[in-house]
Enzyme design. Structure first.
Site, PDB file in Angstrom:
ATOM      1  N   GLU A  22       3.061  23.865  12.600  1.00 40.79           N
ATOM      2  CA  GLU A  22       2.692  23.814  11.187  1.00 40.79           C
ATOM      3  C   GLU A  22       3.057  22.442  10.639  1.00 40.79           C
ATOM      4  O   GLU A  22       4.081  21.871  11.014  1.00 40.79           O
ATOM      5  CB  GLU A  22       3.452  24.890  10.410  1.00 40.79           C
ATOM      6  CG  GLU A  22       3.091  26.294  10.837  1.00 40.79           C
ATOM      7  CD  GLU A  22       4.030  27.335  10.265  1.00 40.79           C
ATOM      8  OE1 GLU A  22       5.069  26.967   9.678  1.00 40.79           O
ATOM      9  OE2 GLU A  22       3.731  28.524  10.412  1.00 40.79           O
ATOM     10  N   ARG A  51      12.546  13.452  -8.818  1.00 33.86           N
ATOM     11  CA  ARG A  51      11.620  14.002  -7.829  1.00 33.86           C
ATOM     12  C   ARG A  51      11.796  15.510  -7.772  1.00 33.86           C
ATOM     13  O   ARG A  51      12.869  16.025  -7.415  1.00 33.86           O
ATOM     14  CB  ARG A  51      11.856  13.376  -6.459  1.00 33.86           C
ATOM     15  CG  ARG A  51      11.510  11.904  -6.389  1.00 33.86           C
ATOM     16  CD  ARG A  51      10.031  11.696  -6.638  1.00 33.86           C
ATOM     17  NE  ARG A  51       9.577  10.374  -6.220  1.00 33.86           N
ATOM     18  CZ  ARG A  51       8.316  10.046  -6.140  1.00 33.86           C
ATOM     19  NH1 ARG A  51       7.369  10.917  -6.452  1.00 33.86           N
ATOM     20  NH2 ARG A  51       7.984   8.841  -5.761  1.00 33.86           N
ATOM     21  N   GLU A  84       0.520  -0.313  -7.590  1.00 36.26           N
ATOM     22  CA  GLU A  84       1.701   0.512  -7.847  1.00 36.26           C
ATOM     23  C   GLU A  84       2.878  -0.343  -8.316  1.00 36.26           C
ATOM     24  O   GLU A  84       3.634   0.071  -9.190  1.00 36.26           O
ATOM     25  CB  GLU A  84       2.082   1.313  -6.602  1.00 36.26           C
ATOM     26  CG  GLU A  84       1.085   2.392  -6.232  1.00 36.26           C
ATOM     27  CD  GLU A  84       1.021   3.541  -7.224  1.00 36.26           C
ATOM     28  OE1 GLU A  84       1.958   3.723  -8.031  1.00 36.26           O
ATOM     29  OE2 GLU A  84       0.019   4.280  -7.201  1.00 36.26           O
ATOM     30  N   GLU A  88       4.463   0.614 -11.885  1.00 39.69           N
ATOM     31  CA  GLU A  88       5.806   1.188 -11.902  1.00 39.69           C
ATOM     32  C   GLU A  88       6.878   0.221 -12.384  1.00 39.69           C
ATOM     33  O   GLU A  88       7.846   0.648 -13.008  1.00 39.69           O
ATOM     34  CB  GLU A  88       6.151   1.728 -10.513  1.00 39.69           C
ATOM     35  CG  GLU A  88       5.251   2.901 -10.137  1.00 39.69           C
ATOM     36  CD  GLU A  88       5.584   3.540  -8.806  1.00 39.69           C
ATOM     37  OE1 GLU A  88       6.516   3.073  -8.112  1.00 39.69           O
ATOM     38  OE2 GLU A  88       4.911   4.521  -8.446  1.00 39.69           O
ATOM     39  N   SER A 105       6.997  11.091   8.198  1.00 35.68           N
ATOM     40  CA  SER A 105       7.900  12.097   8.759  1.00 35.68           C
ATOM     41  C   SER A 105       7.124  12.789   9.874  1.00 35.68           C
ATOM     42  O   SER A 105       6.416  13.771   9.635  1.00 35.68           O
ATOM     43  CB  SER A 105       8.327  13.091   7.681  1.00 35.68           C
ATOM     44  OG  SER A 105       9.165  14.085   8.231  1.00 35.68           O
ATOM     45  N   GLY A 107       7.388  14.786  12.314  1.00 34.99           N
ATOM     46  CA  GLY A 107       7.420  16.208  12.627  1.00 34.99           C
ATOM     47  C   GLY A 107       6.847  17.088  11.535  1.00 34.99           C
ATOM     48  O   GLY A 107       6.629  18.277  11.737  1.00 34.99           O
ATOM     49  N   GLU A 111       0.869  11.711   7.947  1.00 36.54           N
ATOM     50  CA  GLU A 111       0.785  10.604   6.999  1.00 36.54           C
ATOM     51  C   GLU A 111       1.468   9.350   7.556  1.00 36.54           C
ATOM     52  O   GLU A 111       2.516   9.428   8.184  1.00 36.54           O
ATOM     53  CB  GLU A 111       1.455  11.020   5.690  1.00 36.54           C
ATOM     54  CG  GLU A 111       1.455   9.948   4.620  1.00 36.54           C
ATOM     55  CD  GLU A 111       2.135  10.438   3.352  1.00 36.54           C
ATOM     56  OE1 GLU A 111       1.419  10.911   2.456  1.00 36.54           O
ATOM     57  OE2 GLU A 111       3.376  10.368   3.281  1.00 36.54           O
ATOM     58  N   GLU A 133       5.180   9.541 -15.616  1.00 35.55           N
ATOM     59  CA  GLU A 133       6.066   9.417 -14.457  1.00 35.55           C
ATOM     60  C   GLU A 133       7.525   9.184 -14.859  1.00 35.55           C
ATOM     61  O   GLU A 133       8.425   9.525 -14.111  1.00 35.55           O
ATOM     62  CB  GLU A 133       5.600   8.278 -13.546  1.00 35.55           C
ATOM     63  CG  GLU A 133       4.376   8.636 -12.740  1.00 35.55           C
ATOM     64  CD  GLU A 133       3.912   7.512 -11.847  1.00 35.55           C
ATOM     65  OE1 GLU A 133       3.684   7.778 -10.658  1.00 35.55           O
ATOM     66  OE2 GLU A 133       3.768   6.365 -12.340  1.00 35.55           O
TER      67      GLU A 133
END
Length: 176
Positions: A22, A51, A84, A88, A105, A107, A111, A133
């Protein structure tokens, strides 16, 4: 290789399965661009934002998703990083240098994060991001960065590893 099975598709994230694994995908983008802003006086410009998945404020380099908005369709990865940066932090870069492209990442998602450095900075506006934001901008002398990050971490903020990876690669390329 088997086809991908959709387990759940949300607005910002989907859960998928291939064979017995998954993993998560963003439905609107598969590439992330980050940018390490370096001033002419060797200051590092970082951002701070809350976040939701972490339920904490995180100190980060500016970042965004490539092609996640219809008005930016066809945008290059480097152009996304520059956009960005401006949104930002309020800084515009004369030069954007690619540092490294790496799995975000491996596992969890296919991406890829493309890390850049920005030099020749000009302050255009205060920054803060778009669409609520609520980003805070921090400009820190490189010589004080470790102390700044340690203080923020002691205050309960999280520190994104991409700061360290970007600085390492920027030093390797002689940008700082």
């Amino acid at each position: 290789m088997r086809e991908i099975e959709v387990l759940h598709a949300g607005k910002y994230l989907g859960l998928y399965q291939r064979d017995n694994w998954e993993f998560a995908l963003r439905p609107n983008a598969s590439v992330c661009a980050t940018i390490l802003p370096i001033t002419d006086t060797e200051e590092i410009v970082l951002i701070e934002q809350f976040r939701v998945p972490m339920q904490a404020h995180v100190i980060e380099v500016p970042a965004g998703l490539v092609g996640d908005e219809p008005e930016f369709e066809g945008e290059t990865i480097a152009d996304c990083a520059g956009r960005e940066l401006l949104e930002e932090t309020g800084y515009k870069a004369d030069k954007i240098t690619e540092l490294i492209a790496t799995p975000t990442s491996a596992g969890m998602t296919p991406e890829i994060t493309h890390m850049f450095a920005a030099t020749g900075l000009s302050k255009i506006h205060d920054g803060g991001g778009v669409d609520g934001e609520d980003i805070s901008v921090h400009v820190i002398p490189l010589s004080e960065l470790d102390r700044f990050l340690a203080t923020k971490q002691a205050d309960g903020l999280l520190i994104d590893f991409k700061i360290h990876a970007s600085i390492y690669k920027a030093k390797e390329l002689g940008l700082i």
